[in-house]
Design a protein around this motif. Structure first.
Motif, PDB file in Angstrom:
ATOM      1  N   ASN A 158       0.850  -1.182   0.000  1.00 54.43           N
ATOM      2  CA  ASN A 158       0.000   0.000   0.000  1.00 54.43           C
ATOM      3  C   ASN A 158       0.893   1.243   0.000  1.00 54.43           C
ATOM      4  O   ASN A 158       1.428   1.643   1.032  1.00 54.43           O
ATOM      5  CB  ASN A 158      -0.906  -0.032   1.233  1.00 54.43           C
ATOM      6  CG  ASN A 158      -1.992   1.026   1.197  1.00 54.43           C
ATOM      7  OD1 ASN A 158      -2.135   1.761   0.225  1.00 54.43           O
ATOM      8  ND2 ASN A 158      -2.770   1.095   2.263  1.00 54.43           N
ATOM      9  N   LEU A 159       1.073   1.847  -1.178  1.00 50.51           N
ATOM     10  CA  LEU A 159       1.893   3.042  -1.324  1.00 50.51           C
ATOM     11  C   LEU A 159       1.052   4.289  -1.042  1.00 50.51           C
ATOM     12  O   LEU A 159      -0.150   4.305  -1.313  1.00 50.51           O
ATOM     13  CB  LEU A 159       2.474   3.117  -2.731  1.00 50.51           C
ATOM     14  CG  LEU A 159       3.348   1.925  -3.144  1.00 50.51           C
ATOM     15  CD1 LEU A 159       3.638   1.967  -4.645  1.00 50.51           C
ATOM     16  CD2 LEU A 159       4.653   1.912  -2.357  1.00 50.51           C
ATOM     17  N   PHE A 160       1.689   5.340  -0.509  1.00 51.95           N
ATOM     18  CA  PHE A 160       0.941   6.527  -0.082  1.00 51.95           C
ATOM     19  C   PHE A 160      -0.228   6.062   0.785  1.00 51.95           C
ATOM     20  O   PHE A 160      -1.387   6.419   0.572  1.00 51.95           O
ATOM     21  CB  PHE A 160       0.431   7.326  -1.289  1.00 51.95           C
ATOM     22  CG  PHE A 160       1.514   7.797  -2.215  1.00 51.95           C
ATOM     23  CD1 PHE A 160       2.223   8.959  -1.949  1.00 51.95           C
ATOM     24  CD2 PHE A 160       1.836   7.079  -3.347  1.00 51.95           C
ATOM     25  CE1 PHE A 160       3.222   9.400  -2.810  1.00 51.95           C
ATOM     26  CE2 PHE A 160       2.837   7.500  -4.206  1.00 51.95           C
ATOM     27  CZ  PHE A 160       3.542   8.656  -3.937  1.00 51.95           C
ATOM     28  N   SER A 161       0.080   5.263   1.776  1.00 55.34           N
ATOM     29  CA  SER A 161      -0.927   4.451   2.468  1.00 55.34           C
ATOM     30  C   SER A 161      -1.872   5.245   3.351  1.00 55.34           C
ATOM     31  O   SER A 161      -2.925   4.740   3.734  1.00 55.34           O
ATOM     32  CB  SER A 161      -0.235   3.388   3.307  1.00 55.34           C
ATOM     33  OG  SER A 161       0.608   3.987   4.285  1.00 55.34           O
ATOM     34  N   TYR A 162      -1.474   6.464   3.741  1.00 58.31           N
ATOM     35  CA  TYR A 162      -2.316   7.300   4.603  1.00 58.31           C
ATOM     36  C   TYR A 162      -2.675   6.510   5.868  1.00 58.31           C
ATOM     37  O   TYR A 162      -1.776   5.992   6.533  1.00 58.31           O
ATOM     38  CB  TYR A 162      -3.531   7.790   3.817  1.00 58.31           C
ATOM     39  CG  TYR A 162      -4.312   8.904   4.473  1.00 58.31           C
ATOM     40  CD1 TYR A 162      -3.682   9.959   5.119  1.00 58.31           C
ATOM     41  CD2 TYR A 162      -5.699   8.898   4.439  1.00 58.31           C
ATOM     42  CE1 TYR A 162      -4.411  10.982   5.725  1.00 58.31           C
ATOM     43  CE2 TYR A 162      -6.438   9.919   5.028  1.00 58.31           C
ATOM     44  CZ  TYR A 162      -5.789  10.948   5.675  1.00 58.31           C
ATOM     45  OH  TYR A 162      -6.517  11.955   6.260  1.00 58.31           O
ATOM     46  N   THR A 163      -3.939   6.370   6.214  1.00 62.32           N
ATOM     47  CA  THR A 163      -4.307   5.717   7.474  1.00 62.32           C
ATOM     48  C   THR A 163      -4.521   4.210   7.322  1.00 62.32           C
ATOM     49  O   THR A 163      -5.089   3.577   8.218  1.00 62.32           O
ATOM     50  CB  THR A 163      -5.561   6.368   8.070  1.00 62.32           C
ATOM     51  OG1 THR A 163      -6.636   6.275   7.140  1.00 62.32           O
ATOM     52  CG2 THR A 163      -5.301   7.834   8.411  1.00 62.32           C
ATOM     53  N   GLY A 164      -4.087   3.652   6.204  1.00 63.19           N
ATOM     54  CA  GLY A 164      -4.045   2.202   6.054  1.00 63.19           C
ATOM     55  C   GLY A 164      -5.375   1.520   5.791  1.00 63.19           C
ATOM     56  O   GLY A 164      -5.482   0.302   5.943  1.00 63.19           O
ATOM     57  N   VAL A 165      -6.392   2.258   5.351  1.00 70.58           N
ATOM     58  CA  VAL A 165      -7.715   1.661   5.189  1.00 70.58           C
ATOM     59  C   VAL A 165      -7.710   0.584   4.104  1.00 70.58           C
ATOM     60  O   VAL A 165      -8.345  -0.470   4.263  1.00 70.58           O
ATOM     61  CB  VAL A 165      -8.769   2.747   4.894  1.00 70.58           C
ATOM     62  CG1 VAL A 165     -10.139   2.123   4.647  1.00 70.58           C
ATOM     63  CG2 VAL A 165      -8.849   3.730   6.056  1.00 70.58           C
ATOM     64  N   PHE A 166      -6.994   0.808   3.002  1.00 67.90           N
ATOM     65  CA  PHE A 166      -6.911  -0.230   1.972  1.00 67.90           C
ATOM     66  C   PHE A 166      -6.299  -1.510   2.540  1.00 67.90           C
ATOM     67  O   PHE A 166      -6.743  -2.617   2.236  1.00 67.90           O
ATOM     68  CB  PHE A 166      -6.089   0.250   0.775  1.00 67.90           C
ATOM     69  CG  PHE A 166      -6.892   0.918  -0.300  1.00 67.90           C
ATOM     70  CD1 PHE A 166      -7.882   0.227  -0.980  1.00 67.90           C
ATOM     71  CD2 PHE A 166      -6.662   2.235  -0.638  1.00 67.90           C
ATOM     72  CE1 PHE A 166      -8.635   0.834  -1.989  1.00 67.90           C
ATOM     73  CE2 PHE A 166      -7.404   2.863  -1.631  1.00 67.90           C
ATOM     74  CZ  PHE A 166      -8.389   2.162  -2.302  1.00 67.90           C
ATOM     75  N   SER A 167      -5.277  -1.369   3.363  1.00 70.15           N
ATOM     76  CA  SER A 167      -4.618  -2.549   3.931  1.00 70.15           C
ATOM     77  C   SER A 167      -5.530  -3.293   4.888  1.00 70.15           C
ATOM     78  O   SER A 167      -5.609  -4.522   4.871  1.00 70.15           O
ATOM     79  CB  SER A 167      -3.326  -2.134   4.648  1.00 70.15           C
ATOM     80  OG  SER A 167      -2.408  -1.581   3.735  1.00 70.15           O
TER      81      SER A 167
END
Length: 317
Positions: A158-167
């Motif tokens: 997850n690049l440019f992951s911010y708060t990790g919601v995709f992960s």
């Protein structure tokens, strides 16, 4: 002319969203797409957040809030509070700063780490402070489209992951591991909190502070491979070492992704109305196979054209 019919029409057009299973966040009013540029209204669980982006909108704030009240009264669920955030840019002498504090118009303010349900995950949002809440609602439908593919994405980047919601979403739906890369230590800490809120174990090795492009090169040199990559960059960004522009640098970034995810998949996005779908597609290397293409979620009604271009691609091995 009263603005109330605009709000009633916009809110009622989203009525079915209140019945979505395991979903508590969506957009109720989307600026010019719903008839009033410079204003958005989002539902986060039991709270409404209105954001105003232009001087003209802020000057009419009281009028707008009064006009909104009858529409709020007709919602399927009564919110606990209405918050308003001033999102105008202010010249502070060193670029631009943003006003980042929400005002509670009525009701009791939510806690700084307020739990909401989004796409089947628990996300901690901050509706009071900061430019963003910690959750991008325009990705709701895209997350749903990704769900069937996570089972084949054991190793997730997850690049440019911010708060990790995709992960978090990937790990809850079949991915075996996820690496989150972001320049900000603060948002990576928020990602850890989102992991814990969903009962996921936190391994500090899975939260990498640094430049996403630099880490792509490192992963490639170390032959560290992934099964799925999320590439959701800002349209333009600058840090101490480099600047990034979609039209100038996007192709090179995708080539770097190919080196660390051969035979895998990549979700790639561009958040810019100025970039056409044709341009977005043309940035991808020859041989990349499109699996699906999408725009922002349907509650983000647009007046002329969508701004978000997103697609899941199969990368040749």
């Amino acid at each position: 002319m009263s603005l109330t019919p605009l709000f009633i029409g916009a809110f009622e057009s989203r009525a079915e969203l209140f019945g979505l299973p395991d979903e508590g966040c969506f957009r109720l009013f989307n600026a010019s797409g719903d008839g009033l540029d410079g204003l958005t209204v989002d539902l986060y669980g039991e709270y409404l957040l209105a954001q105003m982006y232009f001087d003209e909108t802020c000057a009419r704030a009281r009028e707008i809030i009064r006009a909104m009240e009858p529409a709020i009264a007709r919602l399927p669920r009564s919110p606990l509070a209405l918050l308003v955030k001033d999102r105008r840019k202010l010249n502070d002498g060193d670029g631009f700063a943003l006003r980042r504090t929400s005002e509670t118009v009525w009701g009791d303010a939510p806690p700084p780490q307020y739990r909401v349900r989004h796409a089947g995950t628990t996300v901690l949002v901050d509706l009071l402070h900061g430019q963003h809440t910690g959750l991008f609602l325009d990705m709701r439908e895209i997350r749903g489209k990704l769900r069937p593919f996570y089972g084949g994405a054991g190793r997730f980047l997850n690049l440019f992951s911010y708060t990790g919601v995709f992960s978090v979403h990937a790990l809850l739906n079949g991915a075996l591991s996820a690496v989150n890369v972001d320049l900000s230590a603060a948002v990576l800490e928020r990602a850890r909190r989102n992991y814990r809120a969903n009962g996921l174990e936190c391994d500090d090795r899975d939260f990498v502070r640094g430049d996403s492009f630099e880490w792509l090169r490192r992963f490639g040199k170390k032959d560290r491979l992934f099964d799925m990559v999320i590439f959701d960059p800002p349209t333009f960004s600058r840090n101490r070492r480099r600047s990034f522009s979609v039209k100038r640098d996007y192709r090179a970034a995708l080539e770097a992704i190919r080196s660390c995810a051969p035979g895998g998949m990549a979700l790639t996005t561009i958040n810019a109305e100025s970039v056409t779908e044709r341009e977005y597609r043309s940035f991808h290397p020859a041989g990349w196979e499109p699996i699906f293409y999408s725009n922002e979620s349907s509650d983000f009604v647009y007046k002329i054209r969508p701004y978000l271009k997103a697609g899941l691609w199969r990368i040749p091995g």
